[in-house]
Design a protein around this motif. Sequence first.
Motif, PDB file in Angstrom:
ATOM      1  N   LYS A  19       0.849  -1.187   0.000  1.00 39.21           N
ATOM      2  CA  LYS A  19       0.000   0.000   0.000  1.00 39.21           C
ATOM      3  C   LYS A  19       0.887   1.240   0.000  1.00 39.21           C
ATOM      4  CE  LYS A  19      -3.956  -2.238   0.633  1.00 39.21           C
ATOM      5  NZ  LYS A  19      -5.077  -2.213  -0.351  1.00 39.21           N
ATOM      6  N   PHE A  20       0.426   2.294  -0.663  1.00 41.32           N
ATOM      7  CA  PHE A  20       1.189   3.537  -0.668  1.00 41.32           C
ATOM      8  C   PHE A  20       0.239   4.715  -0.637  1.00 41.32           C
ATOM      9  CE2 PHE A  20       0.245   3.043  -5.176  1.00 41.32           C
ATOM     10  CZ  PHE A  20      -0.003   4.342  -5.594  1.00 41.32           C
ATOM     11  N   THR A  21       0.813   5.866  -0.292  1.00 47.13           N
ATOM     12  CA  THR A  21       0.100   7.144  -0.375  1.00 47.13           C
ATOM     13  C   THR A  21       0.992   8.099  -1.136  1.00 47.13           C
ATOM     14  OG1 THR A  21      -0.969   6.755   1.757  1.00 47.13           O
ATOM     15  CG2 THR A  21      -1.012   9.007   0.905  1.00 47.13           C
ATOM     16  N   SER A  22       0.491   8.670  -2.230  1.00 51.24           N
ATOM     17  CA  SER A  22       1.303   9.554  -3.058  1.00 51.24           C
ATOM     18  C   SER A  22       1.556  10.875  -2.340  1.00 51.24           C
ATOM     19  CB  SER A  22       0.613   9.827  -4.396  1.00 51.24           C
ATOM     20  OG  SER A  22      -0.506  10.673  -4.211  1.00 51.24           O
ATOM     21  N   TYR A  23       2.456  11.687  -2.896  1.00 50.86           N
ATOM     22  CA  TYR A  23       2.782  12.970  -2.273  1.00 50.86           C
ATOM     23  C   TYR A  23       1.601  13.938  -2.302  1.00 50.86           C
ATOM     24  CZ  TYR A  23       3.252  15.530  -6.710  1.00 50.86           C
ATOM     25  OH  TYR A  23       3.005  16.135  -7.911  1.00 50.86           O
ATOM     26  N   ILE A  24       0.598  13.666  -3.137  1.00 48.20           N
ATOM     27  CA  ILE A  24      -0.615  14.489  -3.139  1.00 48.20           C
ATOM     28  C   ILE A  24      -1.738  13.765  -2.380  1.00 48.20           C
ATOM     29  CG2 ILE A  24      -0.118  15.833  -5.189  1.00 48.20           C
ATOM     30  CD1 ILE A  24      -1.719  13.895  -6.832  1.00 48.20           C
ATOM     31  N   GLU A  25      -1.325  12.813  -1.511  1.00 47.07           N
ATOM     32  CA  GLU A  25      -2.218  12.131  -0.567  1.00 47.07           C
ATOM     33  C   GLU A  25      -3.285  11.287  -1.255  1.00 47.07           C
ATOM     34  OE1 GLU A  25      -3.715  14.999   2.171  1.00 47.07           O
ATOM     35  OE2 GLU A  25      -1.752  15.445   3.018  1.00 47.07           O
ATOM     36  N   GLU A  26      -2.938  10.669  -2.377  1.00 48.10           N
ATOM     37  CA  GLU A  26      -3.825   9.725  -3.035  1.00 48.10           C
ATOM     38  C   GLU A  26      -3.398   8.313  -2.653  1.00 48.10           C
ATOM     39  OE1 GLU A  26      -5.174  12.057  -7.099  1.00 48.10           O
ATOM     40  OE2 GLU A  26      -3.528  10.631  -7.189  1.00 48.10           O
ATOM     41  N   PRO A  27      -4.298   7.489  -2.105  1.00 48.63           N
ATOM     42  CA  PRO A  27      -3.926   6.130  -1.712  1.00 48.63           C
ATOM     43  C   PRO A  27      -3.931   5.179  -2.894  1.00 48.63           C
ATOM     44  CG  PRO A  27      -6.210   6.537  -1.163  1.00 48.63           C
ATOM     45  CD  PRO A  27      -5.674   7.832  -1.745  1.00 48.63           C
ATOM     46  N   GLY A  28      -3.175   4.106  -2.782  1.00 44.78           N
ATOM     47  CA  GLY A  28      -3.129   3.131  -3.852  1.00 44.78           C
ATOM     48  C   GLY A  28      -2.363   1.895  -3.440  1.00 44.78           C
ATOM     49  N   THR A  29      -2.242   0.954  -4.370  1.00 44.52           N
ATOM     50  CA  THR A  29      -1.504  -0.286  -4.169  1.00 44.52           C
ATOM     51  C   THR A  29      -0.525  -0.469  -5.305  1.00 44.52           C
ATOM     52  OG1 THR A  29      -3.468  -1.270  -3.136  1.00 44.52           O
ATOM     53  CG2 THR A  29      -1.704  -2.761  -3.760  1.00 44.52           C
ATOM     54  N   LEU A  30       0.702  -0.847  -4.974  1.00 42.83           N
ATOM     55  CA  LEU A  30       1.763  -1.029  -5.959  1.00 42.83           C
ATOM     56  C   LEU A  30       2.104  -2.510  -6.057  1.00 42.83           C
ATOM     57  CD1 LEU A  30       3.876   0.214  -7.868  1.00 42.83           C
ATOM     58  CD2 LEU A  30       5.361   0.527  -5.889  1.00 42.83           C
ATOM     59  N   TYR A  31       2.261  -3.003  -7.303  1.00 41.35           N
ATOM     60  CA  TYR A  31       2.617  -4.399  -7.546  1.00 41.35           C
ATOM     61  C   TYR A  31       3.962  -4.439  -8.273  1.00 41.35           C
ATOM     62  CZ  TYR A  31      -2.336  -5.095  -6.531  1.00 41.35           C
ATOM     63  OH  TYR A  31      -3.573  -5.083  -5.932  1.00 41.35           O
ATOM     64  N   THR A  32       4.905  -5.199  -7.714  1.00 40.96           N
ATOM     65  CA  THR A  32       6.237  -5.301  -8.314  1.00 40.96           C
ATOM     66  C   THR A  32       6.599  -6.765  -8.519  1.00 40.96           C
ATOM     67  OG1 THR A  32       7.531  -5.482  -6.264  1.00 40.96           O
ATOM     68  CG2 THR A  32       6.892  -3.266  -6.956  1.00 40.96           C
ATOM     69  N   ASP A  33       7.618  -6.994  -9.371  1.00 37.39           N
ATOM     70  CA  ASP A  33       8.128  -8.357  -9.507  1.00 37.39           C
ATOM     71  C   ASP A  33       9.050  -8.675  -8.337  1.00 37.39           C
ATOM     72  OD1 ASP A  33      10.545  -7.112 -10.019  1.00 37.39           O
ATOM     73  OD2 ASP A  33      10.521  -7.511 -12.169  1.00 37.39           O
ATOM     74  N   SER A  34       9.672  -9.847  -8.357  1.00 40.89           N
ATOM     75  CA  SER A  34      10.486 -10.282  -7.224  1.00 40.89           C
ATOM     76  C   SER A  34      11.711  -9.409  -7.007  1.00 40.89           C
ATOM     77  CB  SER A  34      10.935 -11.733  -7.434  1.00 40.89           C
ATOM     78  OG  SER A  34      11.664 -11.859  -8.658  1.00 40.89           O
ATOM     79  N   GLU A  35      12.114  -8.661  -8.059  1.00 41.91           N
ATOM     80  CA  GLU A  35      13.275  -7.781  -7.951  1.00 41.91           C
ATOM     81  C   GLU A  35      12.906  -6.344  -7.609  1.00 41.91           C
ATOM     82  OE1 GLU A  35      15.373  -8.174 -11.604  1.00 41.91           O
ATOM     83  OE2 GLU A  35      16.005 -10.236 -11.212  1.00 41.91           O
ATOM     84  N   GLY A  36      11.630  -6.076  -7.425  1.00 36.65           N
ATOM     85  CA  GLY A  36      11.194  -4.740  -7.026  1.00 36.65           C
ATOM     86  C   GLY A  36      10.847  -3.802  -8.166  1.00 36.65           C
TER      87      GLY A  36
ATOM     88  N   PRO B  22       8.405  -2.062 -10.588  1.00 31.30           N
ATOM     89  CA  PRO B  22       6.952  -1.843 -10.613  1.00 31.30           C
ATOM     90  C   PRO B  22       6.336  -2.339 -11.924  1.00 31.30           C
ATOM     91  CG  PRO B  22       8.132   0.150  -9.963  1.00 31.30           C
ATOM     92  CD  PRO B  22       9.155  -0.802 -10.491  1.00 31.30           C
ATOM     93  N   LEU B  23       5.272  -3.111 -11.821  1.00 27.98           N
ATOM     94  CA  LEU B  23       4.572  -3.620 -13.008  1.00 27.98           C
ATOM     95  C   LEU B  23       3.185  -3.001 -13.152  1.00 27.98           C
ATOM     96  CD1 LEU B  23       5.445  -7.429 -12.727  1.00 27.98           C
ATOM     97  CD2 LEU B  23       6.665  -5.652 -13.985  1.00 27.98           C
ATOM     98  N   TRP B  24       2.476  -2.863 -12.047  1.00 29.22           N
ATOM     99  CA  TRP B  24       1.117  -2.313 -12.052  1.00 29.22           C
ATOM    100  C   TRP B  24       0.931  -1.468 -10.796  1.00 29.22           C
ATOM    101  CZ3 TRP B  24      -1.705  -3.800 -16.350  1.00 29.22           C
ATOM    102  CH2 TRP B  24      -1.270  -4.952 -17.012  1.00 29.22           C
ATOM    103  N   PHE B  25       0.006  -0.546 -10.846  1.00 25.39           N
ATOM    104  CA  PHE B  25      -0.422   0.136  -9.634  1.00 25.39           C
ATOM    105  C   PHE B  25      -1.917   0.393  -9.715  1.00 25.39           C
ATOM    106  CE2 PHE B  25       0.849   3.525 -12.517  1.00 25.39           C
ATOM    107  CZ  PHE B  25      -0.107   4.511 -12.355  1.00 25.39           C
ATOM    108  N   LYS B  26      -2.526   0.396  -8.560  1.00 28.27           N
ATOM    109  CA  LYS B  26      -3.974   0.572  -8.491  1.00 28.27           C
ATOM    110  C   LYS B  26      -4.276   1.840  -7.718  1.00 28.27           C
ATOM    111  CE  LYS B  26      -6.464  -3.086  -7.790  1.00 28.27           C
ATOM    112  NZ  LYS B  26      -7.139  -4.225  -7.131  1.00 28.27           N
ATOM    113  N   ILE B  27      -5.124   2.676  -8.297  1.00 27.41           N
ATOM    114  CA  ILE B  27      -5.556   3.911  -7.641  1.00 27.41           C
ATOM    115  C   ILE B  27      -6.806   3.584  -6.857  1.00 27.41           C
ATOM    116  CG2 ILE B  27      -6.214   6.303  -7.987  1.00 27.41           C
ATOM    117  CD1 ILE B  27      -4.890   6.105 -10.744  1.00 27.41           C
ATOM    118  N   SER B  28      -6.735   3.713  -5.543  1.00 30.22           N
ATOM    119  CA  SER B  28      -7.858   3.344  -4.687  1.00 30.22           C
ATOM    120  C   SER B  28      -8.976   4.360  -4.784  1.00 30.22           C
ATOM    121  CB  SER B  28      -7.396   3.214  -3.231  1.00 30.22           C
ATOM    122  OG  SER B  28      -6.399   2.228  -3.121  1.00 30.22           O
TER     123      SER B  28
END
Length: 617
Positions: free
Chosen positions: A58-75, A77-83
């Motif tokens: 889970k993350f919160t952007s610098y403009i306070e938008e929440p979301g979820t980040l999906y990465t591969d095993s090496e970190g 980023p492949l996808w992100f979801k805007i909550s």
Amino acid sequence: MFKKPVASLKSFSPLRSSDKRRLRDEILASFPALRDMEPIHDTPINAIITPDGLQSAKFTSYIEEPGTLYTDSEGTPLWFKISSSNKKDSVIVPTVYTLWKFPALIPGLTTWNPVVDKLRNGADLMIPGVITNNTEVPDLEEGALVVIFARGNKYPLGVGTMAVSGRSIASSRGSMPPKGKAVHILHLHQDQLWAMGNKPELPSDWSHGVKTTLDDEYETSDEEHEADGEELSENLKDASISDTKGKAPVRDNDTVQAQSSNENNASVDKAEEPIEAVEEAIVLSAEEVDKYLHEALLYVLKFKITEAVAKELLPMNASTFYSSYVLPNRACGKAAEADIKKSSWKKLAKWLKTVEKQDLIKCKDVKGELILLSVNWSHPELKSFKGHRTVEQQAARQAKIEAAGTQASSDAKGLEVLEAYRPNSASADFFEATGRSKDGYYSLPELRSLLAEYIKEKQLSDPKNQRMIRLDEVLREALAKKGEQLDRVPRDQTSDRLVNNMVHYHSIGYKDQQPRFIKGGVKPIQIIQEIRTGRKTATRVSGLEQFMIDVDTFGQEIQVLCASSIAITPLVGASPKLNLREIMVQGPQVKNVTAVLLEKGVPKKYIDFLDKTAKKK
């Protein structure tokens, strides 16, 4: 959305099989074209979009938008979801890393290369920045996902949502001039989300056609500005991009140069840096203005509107030719102040008709509007013209230098403070059983992954209830509390139990440097402002050593910055073995001290301030 680092990012954890399947189904539902795609290099599409080792956080952007980040095993980023408050409205978005694997996954808009550089500064794409001439505008509804292409390239450089429909953008052709946002940018190549990944080189087949412009060249569609020479100063206020919140337009540097020469312009939009006033105003004679504008014209006809691109660019209306080509290509220095209103012609149409008589160009008056039809590239004056450094090139170079300096500073000063755990006597056997060092330091995601591997290898999942884990002797000792008898535990409690049987540490270190591991929690840097003997205010700073800051060097920096005397003394109450010291500087210097600490990369949450002067007052 990722112009700046995210405000908060939770720990990454591996996705369970059920969550991974759910994510894959959501991606395929959002992008059905993936279902019909053939494997890439013998790798199934499902294994590419949701590879083994997929993690989420889970993350919160610098403009306070929440979301979820999906990465591969090496970190990476492949996808992100805007909550969203409504889960049905949540959007799954591919990163640039994923879009490079599937460049045709989402319809896109095309823009000029210099506009991409400005989008990286956090701007949204405006309608005038979209290439509509000889380029198809996808029929997308407002709010739909759209990718951004740089002209002449087939791989997307960014992704966002449509601010208006595609029909509105297409219908803007010929407006006077087109205005408004086209795309709200979510993610771009080289932004902070991109920086989290492995940052590969551009694909080898990056360009899919003849690219007629260099990265630092400026071009625009011939519909971008539609007005005569009398209305030029108004057109220059329209830009290709705006700031992230849409408060005001951000103009290209060449446009700012042009506006600074207009005597009627008294202010500059707040979205750009203010132009410093020249100490001595540059006054050009009409003859000098004529000369500089003519040189800019020759530069455009020889290096910009060449025979190779003439079919694409011509015919072009006079105001676009002047504002988007002539003005940006004036020579640096005094020539940058040249403006048609200060020339002997006074009006744009009159000047171009004079140039036409010299057999350099061909023009035509269409319904009261002057149109540039063709260029005589064999003209002797064009052949002998050598060129010059333009105001637009100078601005582009300066921007690159500043961007490189900012990036270098960011890379050098990035301080990471991370939680870590070290095995104790209760959990040591578990790490030896898994082939790991019992003297090592482990992050929470590493511990979760290690537990999952061990449980799978030893087949400890309860066949009747996969949520329960049967404990063998090694895992029982690692997870049980002292004196506790356990046969099985819920799967979601395993990592918490393991952490409780480990020693809590923090790692602190700068990028590319060996981190320092500190037992327990991180103690913030203390800044105390107090009144000393003689009712003089002083500022004390302590706790620098934990953040790998040399006390003596820091004291010298503060002394120079504050122009005050300092004293470095042993920290009262600290063990002499630790050799901890504090700095005392005269005067209320909290702002200066805090600024230097932030510049060195110390997160703001690790800076504590205590004002003792207020109490005594």
